[in-house]
Design a protein around this motif. Structure first.
Motif, PDB file in Angstrom:
ATOM      1  N   MET A  35       0.835  -1.207   0.000  1.00 30.06           N
ATOM      2  CA  MET A  35       0.000   0.000   0.000  1.00 30.06           C
ATOM      3  C   MET A  35       0.867   1.253   0.000  1.00 30.06           C
ATOM      4  SD  MET A  35      -2.895  -1.319   2.713  1.00 30.06           S
ATOM      5  CE  MET A  35      -3.704   0.260   2.956  1.00 30.06           C
ATOM      6  N   ALA A  36       1.949   1.243   0.799  1.00 35.55           N
ATOM      7  CA  ALA A  36       2.844   2.401   0.869  1.00 35.55           C
ATOM      8  C   ALA A  36       3.580   2.601  -0.463  1.00 35.55           C
ATOM      9  CB  ALA A  36       3.839   2.226   2.014  1.00 35.55           C
ATOM     10  N   HIS A  39       1.105   4.051  -2.834  1.00 32.68           N
ATOM     11  CA  HIS A  39       0.814   5.437  -2.466  1.00 32.68           C
ATOM     12  C   HIS A  39       1.908   6.384  -2.961  1.00 32.68           C
ATOM     13  CE1 HIS A  39      -0.787   8.759  -0.112  1.00 32.68           C
ATOM     14  NE2 HIS A  39       0.445   8.972   0.331  1.00 32.68           N
ATOM     15  N   GLU A  40       3.164   5.932  -2.873  1.00 33.96           N
ATOM     16  CA  GLU A  40       4.303   6.745  -3.344  1.00 33.96           C
ATOM     17  C   GLU A  40       4.575   6.526  -4.828  1.00 33.96           C
ATOM     18  OE1 GLU A  40       7.863   6.473  -0.997  1.00 33.96           O
ATOM     19  OE2 GLU A  40       6.809   7.010   0.857  1.00 33.96           O
ATOM     20  N   ASP A  41       3.734   5.762  -5.508  1.00 38.48           N
ATOM     21  CA  ASP A  41       3.916   5.435  -6.920  1.00 38.48           C
ATOM     22  C   ASP A  41       5.304   4.832  -7.161  1.00 38.48           C
ATOM     23  OD1 ASP A  41       3.067   5.204  -9.566  1.00 38.48           O
ATOM     24  OD2 ASP A  41       3.831   7.187 -10.112  1.00 38.48           O
ATOM     25  N   LYS A  94      -4.959   6.189  10.764  1.00 39.12           N
ATOM     26  CA  LYS A  94      -5.552   6.813   9.585  1.00 39.12           C
ATOM     27  C   LYS A  94      -5.759   8.313   9.802  1.00 39.12           C
ATOM     28  CE  LYS A  94      -7.603   2.707   7.502  1.00 39.12           C
ATOM     29  NZ  LYS A  94      -6.616   1.774   7.984  1.00 39.12           N
ATOM     30  N   ILE A  99      -0.597   4.973   6.659  1.00 39.15           N
ATOM     31  CA  ILE A  99      -1.222   3.821   6.011  1.00 39.15           C
ATOM     32  C   ILE A  99      -1.205   2.658   6.985  1.00 39.15           C
ATOM     33  CG2 ILE A  99      -0.960   2.122   4.161  1.00 39.15           C
ATOM     34  CD1 ILE A  99       0.174   4.445   2.443  1.00 39.15           C
ATOM     35  N   GLU A 123       2.490   1.239   7.577  1.00 41.17           N
ATOM     36  CA  GLU A 123       3.563   1.447   6.619  1.00 41.17           C
ATOM     37  C   GLU A 123       4.821   1.818   7.417  1.00 41.17           C
ATOM     38  OE1 GLU A 123       3.590   5.263   4.461  1.00 41.17           O
ATOM     39  OE2 GLU A 123       1.898   5.835   5.738  1.00 41.17           O
TER      40      GLU A 123
END
Length: 140
Positions: A35-36, A39-41, A94, A99, A123
């Motif tokens: 997920m992290a 999120h940071e692409d 959250k 995350i 994360e």
């Protein structure tokens, strides 16, 4: 400066077998890191070389996630004694913009077929980000 760490919070009140705890924590850790990265692409920046996973330079600057990969993959496991406490930790994370991967077991091998929240992982973040949320929880 401290290296980032990944916090894992496990429900002790469920009295899970050791293998079940390991599996649930593993699910949470992997999900939180994925997920992290998303999120940071940075999903495409993952490099596996000589059995080590690293992040290639992306030009996006250092983050807690990249620091965690480069300086050590610290994981800290703590516990709570209720579903309510686990859900409260998830809510606080959250709200703080962290995350958090909350794991709900399907209940097929334990928990009599009932879906059950077992653990969560954050994360990778710096201690100053996570300690206000998990710093008072006992080590597992």
């Amino acid at each position: 400066m401290y290296t980032a760490k990944q916090m894992i919070v496990v429900r002790r009140d469920l009295h899970m077998r050791k293998g079940k705890i390991a599996a649930q924590a593993g699910h949470a850790c992997v999900e939180a890191v994925l997920m992290a990265l998303a999120h940071e692409d940075r999903l495409n920046d993952v490099v596996i070389e000589h059995e080590y996973v690293t992040l290639q330079e992306s030009g996006k600057g250092e983050s807690a996630l990249s620091s965690w990969f480069e300086k050590g993959v610290a994981k800290i496991c703590v516990y709570v004694d209720s579903e309510e406490a686990l859900l409260e930790i998830d809510r606080k994370a959250k709200e703080a913009g962290i995350i958090s991967a909350l794991i709900c077991d399907a209940g097929m091998t334990e928990f009599h077929g009932e879906p059950t929240y077992t653990c969560l992982a954050f994360e990778p973040r710096l201690p100053e980000d996570v300690d206000p949320i998990t710093g008072d929880l006992p080590l597992f």
